[in-house]
Design an enzyme around this catalytic site. Structure first.
Site, PDB file in Angstrom:
ATOM      1  N   SER A   1       0.870  -1.184   0.000  1.00  0.00           N
ATOM      2  CA  SER A   1       0.000   0.000   0.000  1.00  0.00           C
ATOM      3  C   SER A   1       0.902   1.227   0.000  1.00  0.00           C
ATOM      4  O   SER A   1       1.049   1.923   0.987  1.00  0.00           O
ATOM      5  CB  SER A   1      -0.898   0.011   1.239  1.00  0.00           C
TER       6      SER A   1
ATOM      7  N   HIS B   1      -3.546  -6.236   2.064  1.00  0.00           N
ATOM      8  CA  HIS B   1      -2.667  -7.254   2.650  1.00  0.00           C
ATOM      9  C   HIS B   1      -3.344  -8.612   2.795  1.00  0.00           C
ATOM     10  O   HIS B   1      -2.750  -9.553   3.314  1.00  0.00           O
ATOM     11  CB  HIS B   1      -2.153  -6.806   4.030  1.00  0.00           C
TER      12      HIS B   1
ATOM     13  N   GLU C   1      -5.172  -2.849   8.653  1.00  0.00           N
ATOM     14  CA  GLU C   1      -4.447  -3.438   9.793  1.00  0.00           C
ATOM     15  C   GLU C   1      -5.198  -3.205  11.096  1.00  0.00           C
ATOM     16  O   GLU C   1      -5.539  -2.070  11.427  1.00  0.00           O
ATOM     17  CB  GLU C   1      -3.045  -2.804   9.918  1.00  0.00           C
TER      18      GLU C   1
ATOM     19  N   GLU D   1       1.254  -9.697   6.805  1.00  0.00           N
ATOM     20  CA  GLU D   1       2.034  -9.276   7.972  1.00  0.00           C
ATOM     21  C   GLU D   1       1.902 -10.235   9.137  1.00  0.00           C
ATOM     22  O   GLU D   1       2.158  -9.884  10.294  1.00  0.00           O
ATOM     23  CB  GLU D   1       1.644  -7.846   8.360  1.00  0.00           C
TER      24      GLU D   1
ATOM     25  N   ASP E   1      -4.890   0.750  11.131  1.00  0.00           N
ATOM     26  CA  ASP E   1      -4.471   1.502   9.946  1.00  0.00           C
ATOM     27  C   ASP E   1      -5.542   1.253   8.893  1.00  0.00           C
ATOM     28  O   ASP E   1      -5.648   0.145   8.348  1.00  0.00           O
ATOM     29  CB  ASP E   1      -3.102   0.999   9.451  1.00  0.00           C
TER      30      ASP E   1
ATOM     31  N   GLU F   1      -4.558   5.214  11.978  1.00  0.00           N
ATOM     32  CA  GLU F   1      -3.653   5.637  10.890  1.00  0.00           C
ATOM     33  C   GLU F   1      -4.438   5.772   9.590  1.00  0.00           C
ATOM     34  O   GLU F   1      -5.324   4.957   9.301  1.00  0.00           O
ATOM     35  CB  GLU F   1      -2.543   4.579  10.739  1.00  0.00           C
TER      36      GLU F   1
ATOM     37  N   ASP G   1       0.517   8.435   7.103  1.00  0.00           N
ATOM     38  CA  ASP G   1       1.518   7.582   6.450  1.00  0.00           C
ATOM     39  C   ASP G   1       1.558   7.883   4.950  1.00  0.00           C
ATOM     40  O   ASP G   1       2.476   8.536   4.452  1.00  0.00           O
ATOM     41  CB  ASP G   1       1.173   6.111   6.727  1.00  0.00           C
TER      42      ASP G   1
ATOM     43  N   LYS H   1       9.003   5.319   7.678  1.00  0.00           N
ATOM     44  CA  LYS H   1       9.490   4.143   6.952  1.00  0.00           C
ATOM     45  C   LYS H   1      10.733   4.553   6.170  1.00  0.00           C
ATOM     46  O   LYS H   1      10.650   5.422   5.288  1.00  0.00           O
ATOM     47  CB  LYS H   1       8.439   3.650   5.960  1.00  0.00           C
TER      48      LYS H   1
ATOM     49  N   HIS I   1       7.752  -1.301   9.788  1.00  0.00           N
ATOM     50  CA  HIS I   1       8.220  -2.286   8.809  1.00  0.00           C
ATOM     51  C   HIS I   1       7.475  -2.047   7.499  1.00  0.00           C
ATOM     52  O   HIS I   1       6.674  -1.114   7.411  1.00  0.00           O
ATOM     53  CB  HIS I   1       7.919  -3.709   9.321  1.00  0.00           C
TER      54      HIS I   1
ATOM     55  N   LYS J   1       5.663  -0.427  14.686  1.00  0.00           N
ATOM     56  CA  LYS J   1       4.761  -1.483  14.226  1.00  0.00           C
ATOM     57  C   LYS J   1       5.552  -2.393  13.306  1.00  0.00           C
ATOM     58  O   LYS J   1       6.238  -1.941  12.389  1.00  0.00           O
ATOM     59  CB  LYS J   1       3.485  -0.940  13.582  1.00  0.00           C
TER      60      LYS J   1
HETATM   61  O1  LIG Z   1       0.545   0.875   5.267  1.00  0.00           O
HETATM   62  C1  LIG Z   1       1.446   0.525   6.039  1.00  0.00           C
HETATM   63  O2  LIG Z   1       1.556   1.156   7.076  1.00  0.00           O
HETATM   64  C2  LIG Z   1       2.430  -0.541   5.660  1.00  0.00           C
HETATM   65  C3  LIG Z   1       3.071  -1.300   6.775  1.00  0.00           C
HETATM   66  O3  LIG Z   1       2.195  -2.004   7.584  1.00  0.00           O
HETATM   67  O4  LIG Z   1       1.980  -1.384   4.637  1.00  0.00           O
HETATM   68  P1  LIG Z   1       2.810  -1.397   3.239  1.00  0.00           P
HETATM   69  O5  LIG Z   1       4.196  -1.787   3.570  1.00  0.00           O
HETATM   70  O6  LIG Z   1       2.088  -2.382   2.365  1.00  0.00           O
HETATM   71  O7  LIG Z   1       2.735   0.007   2.722  1.00  0.00           O
HETATM   72 MG   LIG Z   2      -0.044   2.643   6.600  1.00  0.00          MG
END
Ligand SMILES: O=C(O)[C@@H](CO)OP(=O)(O)O
Ligand SMILES: [Mg+2]
Length: 428
Positions: A43, A154, A163, A204, A241, A285, A312, A337, A365, A388
């Site tokens: 995502s 996911h 999430e 995950e 999230d 989130e 994010d 990230k 992660h 996380k």
């Molecule tokens: O959206 C998120 O926060 C992430 C991590 O959990 O997912 P992805 O790595 O798929 O962006």
């Molecule tokens: Mg996110």
């Protein structure tokens, strides 16, 4: 300078989804090796630094041979002879060599691999753990957020939010908190089975039952916490999230959410209802899509004094975008990230901006992970307070928590500080 970078090289390895990714080695003049593996998201935010894939499609198992080649040729050439302790200079040299705004030429996966491997080589040379090399003293163990029910991009189920996380609140040590999480995870499996659903796992490591609503997932979490013997909100709290870009309709500005069409205001009412139904929710989130900054900010202003609002996908660990978000008051917390921005130095800058402006930080992660535990050390080193890293299952996730257990042991179980939610920041 007594020691310098002799050689930089990379290879293609595979991540937890079976997709190729980059592993980079930095070799110093005395033979010391630093190695790092680069994770990969599903995502992904539109404004993330570019993960260079052969053929361009990140989720079709496409290789990363171009990124690997860029490390082995151009990056190796400019870093030969560089000082491994001058991280900022090394990162800037790669940014300049790339020459684009979003690392599209060399690839953020190439640049980040070398950036992280440089930290490792420097720490190894000094014979100190990575978190010490990067963070020095006065360190704390983070509060961890564990994605135990997976939906959205996911998992292949009917849940639109991505999430559903549990997090230990009252705990006597990091280990104590993690044990409570593991107990709740095992109990959740039984709760899901008893309700007649499959307990297969998502990307995950969380369960991915074919539920039709996010509310149902939250009910299951609530039940699992209680059945494991804990009080929701006291020992174990909940976070989610929504990753709302996934169900945001850019054309209409509405949200196609779990069989209904919701206006942004209706989406807000829905979240408020969840908060009153489940007072143990402490963090939300990406409640709005990444193009929907105004509604995101409006919602954050409405509920931001009672709950952590993390952004994010909109801001992508990008210092420039952090500044824009802060000006708009669009959240009170930033997700961090490394591979969204592509160097260790820029990530540190993003964290510093967050901190200076009273925003909390949640390190993260990616859904496509490797066995590398860099992110665990980095969380401790930067006192990011929150991490996380997925479920307490599947080794690419658990290895991060295991590394934190080792760090707790090294810091001295009773002497180590535990991060307090929400990072000592007053939301009022
Ligand atoms: O959206 C998120 O926060 C992430 C991590 O959990 O997912 P992805 O790595 O798929 O962006
Ligand atoms: Mg996110």
């Amino acid at each position: 300078m007594s020691v310098y970078i002799e050689k930089v090289k990379a290879r293609e390895i595979f991540d937890s989804r079976g997709n190729p990714t980059v592993e980079a080695d930095v070799i110093l003049s005395d033979g010391t090796l630093g190695r790092a593996e680069v994770p990969s998201g599903a995502s992904t935010g539109e404004l993330e630094a570019v993960e260079l894939r052969d053929g361009g499609d990140r989720l079709q198992g496409k290789g990363v041979s171009k990124a690997v080649n860029n490390v082995n040729t151009e990056i190796n050439k400019i870093l030969h002879g560089a000082d491994p302790f001058n991280q900022a200079q090394i990162d800037q040299a790669m940014i300049d060599l790339d020459g684009t705004k979003n690392k599209a030429r060399l690839g953020a996966n190439a640049i980040l691999g070398v950036s992280m491997a440089t930290c490792r080589a420097a720490a190894n040379y000094q014979k100190v753990p990575l978190y010490r090399y990067l963070g020095g003293t006065d360190l704390e163990l983070p509060q961890t957020f564990h994605n135990v029910i997976n939906g959205g991009e996911h998992a292949d189920n009917g849940i639109d939010m991505q999430e559903f996380m549990i997090t230990p609140v009252e705990r006597t040590s990091f280990r104590d908190g993690f044990e409570k999480i593991a107990n709740t995870y095992h109990t959740l499996k039984k709760v899901i089975e008893a309700a007649g659903y499959q307990t297969g796992l998502g990307d995950e490591g969380g369960f991915a039952p074919d539920l039709n609503s996010s509310e149902e997932a939250l009910k299951m979490l609530h039940e699992a916490i209680e059945k494991a013997g804990y009080t929701p909100g006291k020992e174990i709290a909940i976070a989610f999230d929504a990753a709302a870009s996934h169900f945001y309709d850019h054309d209409s500005g509405n949200y196609n959410f779990e069989g209904t069409v919701k206006t942004p205001d209706e989406m807000g009412d829905y979240y408020v209802k969840l908060l009153s139904e489940f007072p143990e929710i402490i963090s939300i989130e990406d409640p709005y899509g990444e193009d929907d900054w105004d509604n995101f900010a409006k919602f954050a202003k409405k509920v931001g004094d009672q709950v952590q609002i993390v952004t994010d996908d909109n801001v992508c660990t990008n210092p420039e975008l952090f500044r824009k978000a802060i000006k708009m008051g669009m959240a009170n917390s930033f997700l961090i990230k490394l591979n969204q921005i592509g160097t260790v130095t820029e990530t540190l800058e993003a964290i510093r901006i967050a901190r200076k402006n009273g925003y909390t930080t949640m390190m993260s992660h990616r859904s496509g992970e490797t066995g590398d535990t860099f992110v665990a050390d980095f969380t401790v080193a930067t006192n990011s307070s929150q991490l996380k890293s997925g479920a307490p299952a599947r080794s690419e996730r658990v290895e991060k928590y295991n590394q934190l257990l080792r760090i707790e042991e090294e810091l001295g179980e009773n002497g180590s500080r535990l991060a307090k939610f929400p990072n000592d920041v007053d939301f009022d």
